[in-house]
Design a protein around this motif. Sequence first.
Motif, PDB file in Angstrom:
ATOM      1  N   THR A  47       0.841  -1.193   0.000  1.00 30.19           N
ATOM      2  CA  THR A  47       0.000   0.000   0.000  1.00 30.19           C
ATOM      3  C   THR A  47       0.883   1.252   0.000  1.00 30.19           C
ATOM      4  O   THR A  47       2.052   1.201   0.370  1.00 30.19           O
ATOM      5  CB  THR A  47      -0.922   0.041   1.229  1.00 30.19           C
ATOM      6  N   ALA A  48       0.293   2.329  -0.419  1.00 30.12           N
ATOM      7  CA  ALA A  48       0.994   3.616  -0.396  1.00 30.12           C
ATOM      8  C   ALA A  48      -0.045   4.721  -0.319  1.00 30.12           C
ATOM      9  O   ALA A  48      -1.131   4.603  -0.888  1.00 30.12           O
ATOM     10  CB  ALA A  48       1.863   3.794  -1.632  1.00 30.12           C
ATOM     11  N   GLU A  49       0.302   5.766   0.373  1.00 30.75           N
ATOM     12  CA  GLU A  49      -0.584   6.919   0.473  1.00 30.75           C
ATOM     13  C   GLU A  49      -0.878   7.446  -0.924  1.00 30.75           C
ATOM     14  O   GLU A  49       0.006   7.539  -1.764  1.00 30.75           O
ATOM     15  CB  GLU A  49       0.082   8.015   1.314  1.00 30.75           C
ATOM     16  N   GLY A  50      -2.126   7.731  -1.198  1.00 30.25           N
ATOM     17  CA  GLY A  50      -2.496   8.299  -2.480  1.00 30.25           C
ATOM     18  C   GLY A  50      -2.899   7.295  -3.542  1.00 30.25           C
ATOM     19  O   GLY A  50      -3.339   7.695  -4.609  1.00 30.25           O
ATOM     20  N   ARG A 102      -5.211   4.892  -5.558  1.00 33.09           N
ATOM     21  CA  ARG A 102      -6.653   4.929  -5.806  1.00 33.09           C
ATOM     22  C   ARG A 102      -7.053   3.683  -6.575  1.00 33.09           C
ATOM     23  O   ARG A 102      -6.293   3.167  -7.392  1.00 33.09           O
ATOM     24  CB  ARG A 102      -7.022   6.160  -6.640  1.00 33.09           C
TER      25      ARG A 102
END
Length: 82
Positions: free
Chosen positions: A19-22, A24
């Motif tokens: 996972t990573a911030e941002g 979508r």
Amino acid sequence: MARGRYAGAYTYIACPNATAEGLRPFDWYLAYVLAGARRHGLPASYIQTPLNIKCIADRNTARAAENYRILRSEKYQTAPLA
């Protein structure tokens, strides 16, 4: 789905290292989530939540086209919510 009844479901949980911030979801993936919610008669308040998720267009146009073809198939056609 009738109130007070249980239904089987799958839940996908991403590994923390995937996972990573941002990030979508693809627009077609969100369409599957909404189609499933409508098909199984989930409450309108539940269906509103995914509508607020920002999604992105899939740059793999062949994959996107195949998923939208599946979503247009009879299996996924449902009456719109009132």
